[in-house]
Write a protein that holds these residues in place. Structure first.
Motif, PDB file in Angstrom:
ATOM      1  N   ARG A 111      38.692  51.324  28.299  1.00 22.09           N
ATOM      2  CA  ARG A 111      38.464  49.996  28.868  1.00 22.09           C
ATOM      3  C   ARG A 111      37.899  50.146  30.280  1.00 22.09           C
ATOM      4  NH1 ARG A 111      40.193  44.986  27.497  1.00 22.09           N
ATOM      5  NH2 ARG A 111      40.386  43.440  29.168  1.00 22.09           N
ATOM      6  N   PRO A 112      36.828  49.404  30.629  1.00 18.33           N
ATOM      7  CA  PRO A 112      36.252  49.525  31.979  1.00 18.33           C
ATOM      8  C   PRO A 112      37.254  49.105  33.046  1.00 18.33           C
ATOM      9  CG  PRO A 112      34.752  48.365  30.493  1.00 18.33           C
ATOM     10  CD  PRO A 112      36.061  48.476  29.769  1.00 18.33           C
ATOM     11  N   ALA A 113      37.333  49.892  34.109  1.00 19.15           N
ATOM     12  CA  ALA A 113      38.245  49.585  35.213  1.00 19.15           C
ATOM     13  C   ALA A 113      37.482  49.268  36.490  1.00 19.15           C
ATOM     14  CB  ALA A 113      39.198  50.754  35.445  1.00 19.15           C
ATOM     15  N   LEU A 114      36.634  50.197  36.931  1.00 18.25           N
ATOM     16  CA  LEU A 114      35.957  50.072  38.220  1.00 18.25           C
ATOM     17  C   LEU A 114      34.476  50.375  38.073  1.00 18.25           C
ATOM     18  CD1 LEU A 114      38.390  52.321  40.291  1.00 18.25           C
ATOM     19  CD2 LEU A 114      38.434  49.834  40.270  1.00 18.25           C
ATOM     20  N   ARG A 115      33.672  49.657  38.844  1.00 17.57           N
ATOM     21  CA  ARG A 115      32.276  50.057  38.977  1.00 17.57           C
ATOM     22  C   ARG A 115      31.833  49.819  40.403  1.00 17.57           C
ATOM     23  NH1 ARG A 115      28.119  47.273  35.235  1.00 17.57           N
ATOM     24  NH2 ARG A 115      27.486  46.047  37.056  1.00 17.57           N
ATOM     25  N   PHE A 116      31.317  50.863  41.010  1.00 21.82           N
ATOM     26  CA  PHE A 116      30.752  50.808  42.363  1.00 21.82           C
ATOM     27  C   PHE A 116      29.308  51.270  42.241  1.00 21.82           C
ATOM     28  CE2 PHE A 116      35.211  50.890  43.182  1.00 21.82           C
ATOM     29  CZ  PHE A 116      35.416  50.322  44.424  1.00 21.82           C
ATOM     30  N   GLY A 117      28.368  50.339  42.226  1.00 22.49           N
ATOM     31  CA  GLY A 117      26.975  50.731  42.042  1.00 22.49           C
ATOM     32  C   GLY A 117      26.785  51.359  40.673  1.00 22.49           C
ATOM     33  N   THR A 118      26.317  52.606  40.656  1.00 18.92           N
ATOM     34  CA  THR A 118      26.083  53.302  39.388  1.00 18.92           C
ATOM     35  C   THR A 118      27.301  54.100  38.941  1.00 18.92           C
ATOM     36  OG1 THR A 118      25.172  55.212  40.588  1.00 18.92           O
ATOM     37  CG2 THR A 118      23.617  53.507  39.861  1.00 18.92           C
TER      38      THR A 118
ATOM     39  N   ALA B 162      45.172  31.772  36.731  1.00 14.50           N
ATOM     40  CA  ALA B 162      45.046  32.069  35.298  1.00 14.50           C
ATOM     41  C   ALA B 162      44.300  33.384  35.098  1.00 14.50           C
ATOM     42  CB  ALA B 162      44.344  30.922  34.564  1.00 14.50           C
ATOM     43  N   TRP B 163      44.688  34.376  35.876  1.00 11.69           N
ATOM     44  CA  TRP B 163      44.023  35.686  35.934  1.00 11.69           C
ATOM     45  C   TRP B 163      44.453  36.535  34.748  1.00 11.69           C
ATOM     46  CZ3 TRP B 163      44.050  38.568  41.314  1.00 11.69           C
ATOM     47  CH2 TRP B 163      43.067  39.563  41.317  1.00 11.69           C
ATOM     48  N   THR B 164      43.512  37.040  33.956  1.00 18.38           N
ATOM     49  CA  THR B 164      43.845  37.803  32.755  1.00 18.38           C
ATOM     50  C   THR B 164      43.056  39.106  32.701  1.00 18.38           C
ATOM     51  OG1 THR B 164      42.116  36.976  31.269  1.00 18.38           O
ATOM     52  CG2 THR B 164      44.066  35.569  31.583  1.00 18.38           C
ATOM     53  N   GLU B 165      43.355  39.888  31.670  1.00 18.30           N
ATOM     54  CA  GLU B 165      42.665  41.155  31.462  1.00 18.30           C
ATOM     55  C   GLU B 165      41.203  40.958  31.078  1.00 18.30           C
ATOM     56  OE1 GLU B 165      43.910  41.769  26.758  1.00 18.30           O
ATOM     57  OE2 GLU B 165      44.709  43.119  28.291  1.00 18.30           O
ATOM     58  N   ASP B 166      40.839  39.759  30.712  1.00 14.93           N
ATOM     59  CA  ASP B 166      39.446  39.499  30.334  1.00 14.93           C
ATOM     60  C   ASP B 166      38.556  39.194  31.539  1.00 14.93           C
ATOM     61  OD1 ASP B 166      39.972  39.772  27.581  1.00 14.93           O
ATOM     62  OD2 ASP B 166      40.703  37.705  27.475  1.00 14.93           O
ATOM     63  N   ASP B 167      39.155  39.061  32.713  1.00 20.94           N
ATOM     64  CA  ASP B 167      38.364  38.730  33.895  1.00 20.94           C
ATOM     65  C   ASP B 167      37.658  39.954  34.469  1.00 20.94           C
ATOM     66  OD1 ASP B 167      38.541  35.900  34.498  1.00 20.94           O
ATOM     67  OD2 ASP B 167      40.700  36.236  34.696  1.00 20.94           O
ATOM     68  N   VAL B 168      36.436  39.716  34.923  1.00 26.12           N
ATOM     69  CA  VAL B 168      35.631  40.730  35.616  1.00 26.12           C
ATOM     70  C   VAL B 168      35.379  40.206  37.022  1.00 26.12           C
ATOM     71  CG1 VAL B 168      33.470  42.000  35.655  1.00 26.12           C
ATOM     72  CG2 VAL B 168      34.555  41.451  33.450  1.00 26.12           C
ATOM     73  N   LEU B 169      35.986  40.869  38.005  1.00 20.04           N
ATOM     74  CA  LEU B 169      35.890  40.420  39.392  1.00 20.04           C
ATOM     75  C   LEU B 169      34.701  41.062  40.082  1.00 20.04           C
ATOM     76  CD1 LEU B 169      36.969  39.098  42.000  1.00 20.04           C
ATOM     77  CD2 LEU B 169      38.439  41.115  42.290  1.00 20.04           C
ATOM     78  N   VAL B 170      33.945  40.265  40.811  1.00 19.81           N
ATOM     79  CA  VAL B 170      32.814  40.740  41.609  1.00 19.81           C
ATOM     80  C   VAL B 170      33.134  40.486  43.080  1.00 19.81           C
ATOM     81  CG1 VAL B 170      30.357  40.406  42.128  1.00 19.81           C
ATOM     82  CG2 VAL B 170      31.182  40.241  39.750  1.00 19.81           C
TER      83      VAL B 170
ATOM     84  N   GLY C   3      44.447  44.064  42.342  1.00 21.03           N
ATOM     85  CA  GLY C   3      44.643  42.867  41.529  1.00 21.03           C
ATOM     86  C   GLY C   3      44.072  43.010  40.120  1.00 21.03           C
ATOM     87  N   PRO C   4      42.774  43.324  39.985  1.00 26.57           N
ATOM     88  CA  PRO C   4      42.225  43.516  38.637  1.00 26.57           C
ATOM     89  C   PRO C   4      42.928  44.629  37.862  1.00 26.57           C
ATOM     90  CG  PRO C   4      40.465  43.273  40.238  1.00 26.57           C
ATOM     91  CD  PRO C   4      41.738  43.387  41.019  1.00 26.57           C
ATOM     92  N   LEU C   5      43.291  45.721  38.546  1.00 31.66           N
ATOM     93  CA  LEU C   5      43.938  46.833  37.855  1.00 31.66           C
ATOM     94  C   LEU C   5      45.324  46.434  37.347  1.00 31.66           C
ATOM     95  CD1 LEU C   5      42.954  49.859  40.141  1.00 31.66           C
ATOM     96  CD2 LEU C   5      41.852  49.047  38.038  1.00 31.66           C
ATOM     97  N   ARG C   6      46.039  45.618  38.107  1.00 24.94           N
ATOM     98  CA  ARG C   6      47.355  45.173  37.624  1.00 24.94           C
ATOM     99  C   ARG C   6      47.223  44.260  36.411  1.00 24.94           C
ATOM    100  NH1 ARG C   6      52.578  45.435  38.363  1.00 24.94           N
ATOM    101  NH2 ARG C   6      53.940  43.610  38.225  1.00 24.94           N
ATOM    102  N   ARG C   7      46.173  43.468  36.368  1.00 21.31           N
ATOM    103  CA  ARG C   7      45.975  42.569  35.236  1.00 21.31           C
ATOM    104  C   ARG C   7      45.383  43.295  34.021  1.00 21.31           C
ATOM    105  NH1 ARG C   7      48.608  40.174  38.038  1.00 21.31           N
ATOM    106  NH2 ARG C   7      49.935  40.720  36.282  1.00 21.31           N
ATOM    107  N   GLY C   8      44.822  44.482  34.228  1.00 18.80           N
ATOM    108  CA  GLY C   8      44.158  45.177  33.135  1.00 18.80           C
ATOM    109  C   GLY C   8      42.711  44.764  32.960  1.00 18.80           C
ATOM    110  N   GLY C   9      42.174  44.062  33.946  1.00 18.86           N
ATOM    111  CA  GLY C   9      40.767  43.668  33.923  1.00 18.86           C
ATOM    112  C   GLY C   9      39.909  44.692  34.635  1.00 18.86           C
ATOM    113  N   SER C  10      38.755  44.258  35.123  1.00 21.00           N
ATOM    114  CA  SER C  10      37.859  45.197  35.796  1.00 21.00           C
ATOM    115  C   SER C  10      37.288  44.581  37.058  1.00 21.00           C
ATOM    116  CB  SER C  10      36.728  45.642  34.863  1.00 21.00           C
ATOM    117  OG  SER C  10      35.921  44.550  34.495  1.00 21.00           O
ATOM    118  N   VAL C  11      36.756  45.449  37.922  1.00 23.85           N
ATOM    119  CA  VAL C  11      36.177  45.007  39.177  1.00 23.85           C
ATOM    120  C   VAL C  11      34.824  45.680  39.359  1.00 23.85           C
ATOM    121  CG1 VAL C  11      37.415  46.805  40.471  1.00 23.85           C
ATOM    122  CG2 VAL C  11      36.498  44.825  41.682  1.00 23.85           C
TER     123      VAL C  11
END
Length: 489
Positions: free
Chosen positions: A14-21, A173-181, A198-206
């Protein structure tokens, strides 16, 4: 499995983090953090060279897994302030990227290079013994800006981090399906705790942009599938300016689920421009280093420009007079200092029991922020007690509402308001204005009449200074104490 990050599993793609490439799955993040955590378990504390990179995220997660307090360092910190932070926190190591050039002040601290995207030979499950069982153990030591002296180290526990992020799960209403920018710096709680943990605790991605640009915001929120955007007022002001000529940005914001602004008040004019162009409401929240998050406008609420919403789950909030008397009025006019208590509060100022004791009033933390409460309980901040509460002609006036009134004038781009000694009024209201057109600024009388017409005659500025720009820090917060110097420059 991690108590703070249940989704951190070695077999997860599952995607967790993306910084640029550079991108990490939860499995890669878990493996990298576990391997690093095994190396720092005896460090006592670790400093983290907090660049906007995946390495910083790996370093902080590793420290949390190892039960080692992390001290985020601003790479732009000057040598005197850096020496103070290192002397006060005494880290046993500094975590940095292999290509990071560290200042001479860190020469005496053992360096550990951070690697990312390691193979899954160091699963989190094999390292679970390092994460502390005691929720009161220190997770982070974040240094304040030092506006009233040397920066103080704010000790934030695992309990405080978890409580604040879980309260935001409810409010947003923050869930694992959210992608934070976002593009926030990672040495403050806004960018690091909310924006990464925050995203990592929810199981989403940033997806971190590295550096803010409206083009990158449009790309990541649009085709990139982002659902949430975090920013500070400076960023949203630039977004508002760009909307008229950027249909891709309008489309991306219109499709986002949640737009959140914090760290300072977002001017009403920018609220209105963004909502008018996109149909989306920017939600404001209120927090600080010592308390993490206190209030937020709940997701799905009607537009509330100028309000920071309601207390979050578990947070108690009251307004008090100067003598400590609690203000019971919910009238939108009575100004008092915000005091809070709850599981989101910090544990102590590091090595400063005197300052810790002075910060509390019988278990309530004195925020130093002044506010009013509307009849429905919503909180509206009017400024800082030290710089934004103006006592003029027998009235207590919040600088924030005058600033918003000034920003409602089409010839005003930026505005700040302070008080100055006055032999007749006690204090007079002083406006610091960046005009929209430097060649044709509005007159002082025009701005005074504008404010008086919107608010009340006693709230009009008596003195107006025109500047090229307002002084701000890395988070876009206005530095009011630097205004006289900006005028001289």
């Amino acid at each position: 499995m991690s108590a703070l990050f249940p989704a951190l599993r070695a077999d997860s793609d599952r995607p967790a983090l993306r910084f640029g490439t550079e991108a990490l799955t939860y499995g890669e993040l878990g493996a990298s953090a576990a391997a690093l955590g095994a190396r720092i378990g005896d460090a006592g504390r670790v400093a983290v060279w907090a660049t906007p990179t995946a390495r910083t995220a790996v370093a902080v997660v590793a420290a949390l897994l190892a039960g080692v307090p992390a001290v985020p360092l601003n790479p732009r910190t000057g040598e005197r302030e850096l020496a103070h932070i290192l002397g006060d926190s005494t880290p046993g190591a500094v975590l940095a990227g292999a290509d990071d050039v560290l200042p001479a002040g860190l020469a005496g601290v053992p360096r550990i290079d951070v690697e990312t995207a390691m193979v899954h030979d160091s699963p989190v499950s094999a390292f679970s013994g390092g994460e502390p069982d005691d929720p009161e153990s220190a997770a982070l030591i974040v240094y304040t800006s030092g506006t009233t002296g040397p920066p103080k180290g704010v000790v934030l526990s695992h309990r405080a981090v978890a409580a604040s992020l879980d309260a935001l799960e409810d409010a947003w209403a923050w869930t694992e399906d959210d992608v934070l920018v976002h593009a926030l710096p990672l040495f403050h709680v806004h960018g690091l705790v909310l924006g990464i943990l925050g995203p990592l605790r929810r199981g989403g991605s940033v997806r971190h942009l590295g550096a803010f640009s409206t083009r990158e915001v449009a790309r990541e929120l649009g085709a990139g599938g982002g659902t949430m955007l975090f920013g500070v007022p400076t960023m949203y002001h630039r977004i508002a300016d760009a909307l008229e000529d950027d249909p891709a940005l309008v489309r991306a914001l219109s499709e986002a689920r949640l737009l959140v602004s914090g760290s300072a008040a977002l001017p009403v004019h920018d609220h209105e421009r963004i909502t008018g162009a996109t149909g989306r409401t920017v939600i404001e929240r209120y927090g600080m280093t010592e308390t993490l998050m206190n209030t937020s406008v709940p997701v799905g609420s009607r537009p509330r420009p100028g309000s920071v919403g309601l207390p979050l789950t578990g947070v108690e909030l009251r307004l008090v007079e100067e003598d400590g008397t609690e203000l019971g009025a919910y009238d939108g006019e009575s100004v008092g200092e915000i005091q809070v208590r709850g599981p989101n509060l910090f544990s102590a100022y590091l090595n400063r029991p005197d300052a810790t004791a002075a910060a509390f009033d019988g278990g309530w933390f004195r925020t130093g922020d002044m506010a009013v409460r509307e009849p429905d309980g919503y909180v509206r901040i009017v400024g800082r007690k030290a710089t934004d509460l103006i006592k003029s002609g027998g009235y207590k006036i919040g600088a924030g509402e005058i600033e918003n009134a000034l920003l409602d004038h089409p010839a005003v781009r930026e505005a700040a308001v302070t008080g100055a000694p006055d032999p007749d009024l006690g204090e007079r209201i002083v406006a610091w204005v960046v005009p929209t057109d430097a060649e044709k600024p509005p007159t002082a009388a025009e701005l005074a009449d504008h404010v008086a017409g919107l608010l009340a005659p006693h709230k009009r500025p008596r003195t107006v200074h025109f500047l090229r720009a307002l002084p701000r820090n890395d988070m876009g917060k206005l530095l009011k104490k630097a205004l006289p110097e900006a005028l001289r420059d």
